[in-house]
Design a protein around this motif. Structure first.
Motif, mmCIF file in Angstrom:
data_model
loop_
_atom_site.group_PDB
_atom_site.id
_atom_site.type_symbol
_atom_site.label_atom_id
_atom_site.label_comp_id
_atom_site.label_asym_id
_atom_site.label_seq_id
_atom_site.Cartn_x
_atom_site.Cartn_y
_atom_site.Cartn_z
ATOM 1 N N ILE A 251 0.869 -1.189 0.000
ATOM 2 C CA ILE A 251 0.000 0.000 0.000
ATOM 3 C C ILE A 251 0.897 1.228 0.000
ATOM 4 N N THR A 252 0.466 2.280 -0.675
ATOM 5 C CA THR A 252 1.232 3.518 -0.683
ATOM 6 C C THR A 252 0.330 4.683 -1.070
ATOM 7 N N THR A 253 0.806 5.879 -0.811
ATOM 8 C CA THR A 253 0.229 7.044 -1.461
ATOM 9 C C THR A 253 0.813 7.129 -2.865
ATOM 10 N N ALA A 254 0.095 7.790 -3.762
ATOM 11 C CA ALA A 254 0.561 7.930 -5.144
ATOM 12 C C ALA A 254 -0.172 9.080 -5.799
ATOM 13 N N TYR A 255 0.455 9.693 -6.789
ATOM 14 C CA TYR A 255 -0.246 10.661 -7.612
ATOM 15 C C TYR A 255 -1.253 9.920 -8.479
ATOM 16 N N ASP A 256 -2.460 10.455 -8.574
ATOM 17 C CA ASP A 256 -3.504 9.751 -9.313
ATOM 18 C C ASP A 256 -3.127 9.531 -10.771
ATOM 19 N N GLY A 257 -2.519 10.527 -11.414
ATOM 20 C CA GLY A 257 -2.158 10.385 -12.809
ATOM 21 C C GLY A 257 -1.172 9.259 -13.049
ATOM 22 N N ARG A 258 -0.208 9.105 -12.147
ATOM 23 C CA ARG A 258 0.773 8.033 -12.266
ATOM 24 C C ARG A 258 0.098 6.668 -12.058
ATOM 25 N N ALA A 259 -0.778 6.587 -11.075
ATOM 26 C CA ALA A 259 -1.476 5.329 -10.825
ATOM 27 C C ALA A 259 -2.381 4.971 -11.995
ATOM 28 N N ILE A 260 -3.048 5.967 -12.570
ATOM 29 C CA ILE A 260 -3.922 5.728 -13.718
ATOM 30 C C ILE A 260 -3.125 5.177 -14.895
ATOM 31 N N ALA A 261 -1.965 5.779 -15.161
ATOM 32 C CA ALA A 261 -1.137 5.300 -16.269
ATOM 33 C C ALA A 261 -0.762 3.840 -16.070
ATOM 34 N N ALA A 262 -0.413 3.475 -14.838
ATOM 35 C CA ALA A 262 -0.045 2.088 -14.551
ATOM 36 C C ALA A 262 -1.238 1.158 -14.721
ATOM 37 N N ILE A 263 -2.382 1.562 -14.230
ATOM 38 C CA ILE A 263 -3.584 0.731 -14.336
ATOM 39 C C ILE A 263 -3.946 0.492 -15.796
ATOM 40 N N ARG A 264 -3.848 1.542 -16.597
ATOM 41 C CA ARG A 264 -4.216 1.408 -18.010
ATOM 42 C C ARG A 264 -3.174 0.627 -18.808
ATOM 43 N N GLN A 265 -2.040 0.377 -18.200
ATOM 44 C CA GLN A 265 -1.054 -0.533 -18.782
ATOM 45 C C GLN A 265 -1.233 -1.954 -18.277
ATOM 46 N N GLY A 266 -2.224 -2.149 -17.417
ATOM 47 C CA GLY A 266 -2.507 -3.491 -16.933
ATOM 48 C C GLY A 266 -1.967 -3.814 -15.558
ATOM 49 N N ALA A 267 -1.433 -2.833 -14.840
ATOM 50 C CA ALA A 267 -0.891 -3.094 -13.510
ATOM 51 C C ALA A 267 -2.028 -3.447 -12.546
ATOM 52 N N PRO A 268 -1.801 -4.408 -11.645
ATOM 53 C CA PRO A 268 -2.844 -4.839 -10.696
ATOM 54 C C PRO A 268 -2.951 -3.889 -9.500
ATOM 55 N N ILE A 269 -3.298 -2.655 -9.777
ATOM 56 C CA ILE A 269 -3.353 -1.601 -8.763
ATOM 57 C C ILE A 269 -4.782 -1.101 -8.631
ATOM 58 N N THR A 270 -5.199 -0.840 -7.407
ATOM 59 C CA THR A 270 -6.496 -0.224 -7.139
ATOM 60 C C THR A 270 -6.283 1.124 -6.468
ATOM 61 N N ILE A 271 -7.015 2.131 -6.930
ATOM 62 C CA ILE A 271 -6.999 3.462 -6.326
ATOM 63 C C ILE A 271 -8.117 3.565 -5.297
ATOM 64 N N VAL A 272 -7.804 4.132 -4.146
ATOM 65 C CA VAL A 272 -8.801 4.405 -3.106
ATOM 66 C C VAL A 272 -9.000 5.918 -3.037
ATOM 67 N N TRP A 273 -10.225 6.363 -3.311
ATOM 68 C CA TRP A 273 -10.488 7.797 -3.378
ATOM 69 C C TRP A 273 -10.918 8.401 -2.045
#
Length: 378
Positions: A251-273
């Motif tokens: 678990i970590t904090t992250a910039y939303d744009g960076r996390a979105i880019a990873a998710i759209r590349q298929g990374a198994p990441i979930t964003i918590v808003w």
């Protein structure tokens, strides 16, 4: 103080080109066509406009989806100049009286002092189309600045670490028994970590601001609890999602744009808003710039709903005009901080409080940062 896309922009293995898939490729030509008639009628001209930019994939995206369509529609050439931060150059140009740029993008916390110094000209909102004015909240349209994009500091987790469901809020981030695993937090800056800690301590969202001294004491006490579980304090924007992908974070904090880019590349990441920290960066037109009239036209153009969607697709960071959602792919909309469902869960930065002066003459944000750096050093 770093912000949004600056730190480690080109070092990450996660390119924002992940946002530019087939759906984007089909969407953008239509966006450009629908804005041409309006732009030619109201924004047409000649000459050029000189615009600051961050460089790297950010500038590439903005050129492709905003600046080039603007030139085609209006006949005005965009000349972009690249630097890590705009503020030092803008301050220097103001002092010398020689202003070479027309438009700059600023970290929000730097805006008030520069505004007071008279560095910017008023935004001409009469050039904006109706969808721009209706879709862009009033609090993001200042007299001489407009929110150019929003950045959310979110919680993100590795789905592989929690196959039965991951953390849902900041209390869960602090709950190392229920959600075990290595954690990450953003090292350089205090404010967003303070807010996360207060939420974890049970402070209601409506009671977060102002960050009074008693709240700060409570936040630091809460941070003392989680500090032993922070295996790495990340600094560059691409680090947090990459470390999730590498399984060095659960678990970590992250910039939303960076996390979105990873998710759209298929990374198994979930964003918590829930409890995400939302900050705006501003676009301004510099007083004394060589092409002020053209600068007004570009600001109006890039805040149009269709072109705002292009900005989002090109950079990963949306401006505040919610009418752009009509023109974006559905899978991306679900991940954005301007999605009404996500926005309702965010805490928006209180810029007025952060930049207010304390009795000793320091701003609140400077005082907070001093305490943060001292705590980190121990």
């Amino acid at each position: 103080m770093t912000d949004s896309i600056n730190g480690g922009r080109q070092q990450s293995g996660l390119s924002r080109r992940a946002l530019l898939g087939a759906a984007a490729a089909m969407t953008i030509p239509a966006i450009a066509r629908t804005t041409t008639a309006f732009a030619q009628e109201k924004l047409g001209g000649s000459g050029e406009v000189v615009v600051y930019s961050f460089g790297g994939s950010f500038t590439e995206g903005v050129r492709r989806y905003v600046y080039e369509p603007f030139t085609r529609a209006t006949g005005i050439k965009v000349v972009d100049v690249v630097a890590d931060f705009a503020e030092p150059q803008v301050n220097a140009m103001h002092k010398t009286g020689r202003v070479d740029w027309d438009i700059a993008y600023l970290v929000a916390q730097n805006y008030p002092a520069m505004h007071e110094a008279g560095m910017f000209v008023p935004i001409d909102y009469s050039l904006w189309d109706e969808k721009s004015l209706v879709g862009t909240p009033q609090h993001t349209r200042l007299i001489d600045a407009v929110a150019i994009y929003g950045v959310g500091m979110v919680m993100a987790y590795d789905q592989r670490a929690f196959p039965d469901g991951g953390p849902q809020n900041w209390a869960d981030f602090w709950n190392v028994k229920k959600f075990p695993g290595p954690r990450g937090l953003f090292a350089p800056e205090a404010t967003r970590n303070m807010v996360s800690a207060l939420l974890a301590a049970g402070v209601a969202k409506k009671d977060i601001w102002p960050l009074t001294d008693d709240k700060l004491d409570r936040a630091f006490e809460k941070l003392n609890e989680i500090k032993p579980h922070i295996t790495k304090w990340w600094t560059a924007g691409g680090e947090a999602p990459q470390l999730l992908i590498n399984r060095e974070y659960a678990i970590t904090t992250a910039y939303d744009g960076r996390a979105i880019a990873a998710i759209r590349q298929g990374a198994p990441i979930t964003i918590v808003w829930d409890g995400a920290y939302l900050r705006y960066n501003y676009g301004v037109i510099l007083k004394g710039g060589p092409n002020t009239a053209n600068a007004q036209k570009l600001i109006a153009f890039l805040n149009g709903a269709q072109i705002a969607a292009g900005w989002t697709l090109g950079t990963g960071y949306p401006g505040p005009n919610t009418n752009q959602l009509t023109y974006l792919p559905a899978d991306l909309i679900a991940l954005l901080n301007i999605n009404p469902e996500n926005a309702s869960k965010c805490i928006t930065e209180n810029l007025a409080w952060l930049t207010a002066k304390r009795p000793d003459g320091k701003t609140n944000v400077d005082y907070l940062q001093e305490r943060w750096l001292a705590w980190r050093a121990n």
